[in-house]
Design a protein around this motif. Structure first.
Motif, PDB file in Angstrom:
ATOM      1  N   GLU A  78      -4.835  83.385  29.562  1.00  0.00           N
ATOM      2  CA  GLU A  78      -6.122  83.774  28.982  1.00  0.00           C
ATOM      3  C   GLU A  78      -7.002  82.564  28.735  1.00  0.00           C
ATOM      4  N   ILE A  79      -6.431  81.495  28.164  1.00  0.00           N
ATOM      5  CA  ILE A  79      -7.205  80.289  27.888  1.00  0.00           C
ATOM      6  C   ILE A  79      -7.604  79.603  29.188  1.00  0.00           C
ATOM      7  N   ASN A  80      -6.664  79.551  30.164  1.00  0.00           N
ATOM      8  CA  ASN A  80      -7.005  78.983  31.460  1.00  0.00           C
ATOM      9  C   ASN A  80      -8.230  79.665  32.058  1.00  0.00           C
ATOM     10  N   ARG A  81      -8.220  80.995  32.013  1.00  0.00           N
ATOM     11  CA  ARG A  81      -9.312  81.761  32.603  1.00  0.00           C
ATOM     12  C   ARG A  81     -10.619  81.484  31.885  1.00  0.00           C
ATOM     13  N   GLU A  82     -10.567  81.383  30.565  1.00  0.00           N
ATOM     14  CA  GLU A  82     -11.788  81.153  29.804  1.00  0.00           C
ATOM     15  C   GLU A  82     -12.370  79.767  30.071  1.00  0.00           C
ATOM     16  N   ILE A  83     -11.502  78.758  30.164  1.00  0.00           N
ATOM     17  CA  ILE A  83     -11.977  77.406  30.423  1.00  0.00           C
ATOM     18  C   ILE A  83     -12.575  77.321  31.825  1.00  0.00           C
ATOM     19  N   ARG A 142     -18.569  83.865  24.141  1.00  0.00           N
ATOM     20  CA  ARG A 142     -17.946  84.649  25.204  1.00  0.00           C
ATOM     21  C   ARG A 142     -16.571  85.162  24.769  1.00  0.00           C
ATOM     22  N   ARG A 143     -15.829  84.321  24.092  1.00  0.00           N
ATOM     23  CA  ARG A 143     -14.510  84.732  23.599  1.00  0.00           C
ATOM     24  C   ARG A 143     -14.656  85.877  22.608  1.00  0.00           C
ATOM     25  N   ILE A 144     -15.625  85.784  21.721  1.00  0.00           N
ATOM     26  CA  ILE A 144     -15.831  86.833  20.722  1.00  0.00           C
ATOM     27  C   ILE A 144     -16.270  88.138  21.389  1.00  0.00           C
ATOM     28  N   ALA A 145     -17.140  88.050  22.386  1.00  0.00           N
ATOM     29  CA  ALA A 145     -17.570  89.255  23.104  1.00  0.00           C
ATOM     30  C   ALA A 145     -16.375  89.957  23.724  1.00  0.00           C
ATOM     31  N   ARG A 146     -15.489  89.182  24.320  1.00  0.00           N
ATOM     32  CA  ARG A 146     -14.285  89.761  24.935  1.00  0.00           C
ATOM     33  C   ARG A 146     -13.389  90.406  23.888  1.00  0.00           C
ATOM     34  N   LEU A 147     -13.262  89.755  22.739  1.00  0.00           N
ATOM     35  CA  LEU A 147     -12.426  90.312  21.671  1.00  0.00           C
ATOM     36  C   LEU A 147     -12.993  91.634  21.155  1.00  0.00           C
ATOM     37  N   TYR A 148     -14.310  91.734  21.042  1.00  0.00           N
ATOM     38  CA  TYR A 148     -14.903  92.988  20.591  1.00  0.00           C
ATOM     39  C   TYR A 148     -14.629  94.114  21.577  1.00  0.00           C
ATOM     40  N   ILE A 149     -14.717  93.830  22.853  1.00  0.00           N
ATOM     41  CA  ILE A 149     -14.430  94.858  23.848  1.00  0.00           C
ATOM     42  C   ILE A 149     -12.979  95.313  23.745  1.00  0.00           C
ATOM     43  N   GLU A 150     -12.075  94.368  23.586  1.00  0.00           N
ATOM     44  CA  GLU A 150     -10.649  94.704  23.515  1.00  0.00           C
ATOM     45  C   GLU A 150     -10.298  95.449  22.232  1.00  0.00           C
TER      46      GLU A 150
END
Length: 274
Positions: A78-83, A142-150
């Motif tokens: 997950e972190i790899n993809r985000e970076i 971007r990380r927060i947006a993804r967390l809200y969707i999940e």
């Protein structure tokens, strides 16, 4: 909470010609805030002084492009993809906040029911966020947006509503009122006064989950239970359950502001046009 090390090694600079170059970046981290602070500093070089402009450069100007990222094996996928997404596919930038028209023709209608499906993807949420706050920490947003969707998908809450409410409550992650940025409190949960400035959560996911769970209490009745473990300490205080099934119901309940729902409605109309 597990501690993570931050190591930036701009370890190799390969110059293939005098006119172009490439840079290989090695990153070992999942402390995304530190990543972005360093990167965004690098993205905004200081403007040259008048004296500097008058001088002829000793070497031709190099255009550096990030073409490859080397990541340590112990970093999660997950972190790899985000970076990688941050470096190679950055969010759009605006010199000034985008001006939305007074009325927009929505391409897709967002439900105003809180207990419903959100329709916007991460890309649209980021476009909305960046249009209002172009110089904010994009990696964190971007990380927060993804967390809200999940998290919203897990509990059946409308992620579009939850995300724009977060933007409103935090002033697009600028904060500045009672709640501090490092508390991971994205909805002003428990923020009453200086003596009770708000709740603190260990991680961004915990903060997002607590917000989503609080919306769940407002939008659903007792027979609809949470799927994830309850971490919102104020969930039990929402009485009666289901007292705000739409954004209109949040005015005067979630917030004392009677125009609260109108402000969320404005943001949702903007998001619909993206």
């Amino acid at each position: 909470m597990k501690k993570f090390r931050l190591l930036y090694a701009f370890c190799t600079l390969l110059i293939s010609t005098m006119l172009s170059g490439c840079i290989t970046i090695a990153v070992e981290t999942d402390a995304e805030e530190h990543i972005t602070q360093i990167l965004e500093t690098a993205e905004k070089p200081e403007a040259p002084s008048q004296d500097d402009k008058s001088k002829e450069p000793l070497l031709p100007k190099l255009e550096l492009t990030v073409t490859k990222i080397i990541l340590e094996e112990n970093i999660t996928e997950e972190i790899n993809r985000e970076i990688e997404e941050y470096f190679l596919h950055p969010a759009p930038q605006f010199d000034t906040p985008k001006q939305f028209p007074e009325t927009t023709t929505p391409s897709h209608k967002i439900s105003r029911e809180i207990y419903s499906d959100g329709i916007k993807k991460e890309k649209s949420l980021m476009a909305f966020f960046t249009a209002h706050c172009p110089h904010q920490n994009r990696f964190r947003a971007r990380r927060i947006a993804r967390l809200y969707i999940e998290e919203c998908a897990a509990e059946g809450i409308n992620s579009d509503i939850a995300f724009v409410q977060m933007c409103h409550e935090t002033n697009f992650l600028r904060f500045g009122n009672l709640v501090k940025k490092e508390w991971n409190n994205f909805c002003g949960l428990g923020a009453i006064n200086a003596e009770q400035p708000g709740l603190k959560f260990k991680t961004m996911r915990d903060g997002v989950r607590a917000h989503v769970q609080h919306l769940h209490a407002y939008a659903t009745t007792e027979d609809i239970t949470l799927k994830n473990e309850l971490i919102d300490p104020r969930y039990k205080y929402v009485r009666p359950r289901g007292k705000a099934t739409t954004i209109e119901g949040l005015a005067g309940t979630w917030a004392a502001d009677r125009a609260y729902s109108e402000k969320l409605e404005k943001y949702l109309c903007e998001l619909e046009g993206l």
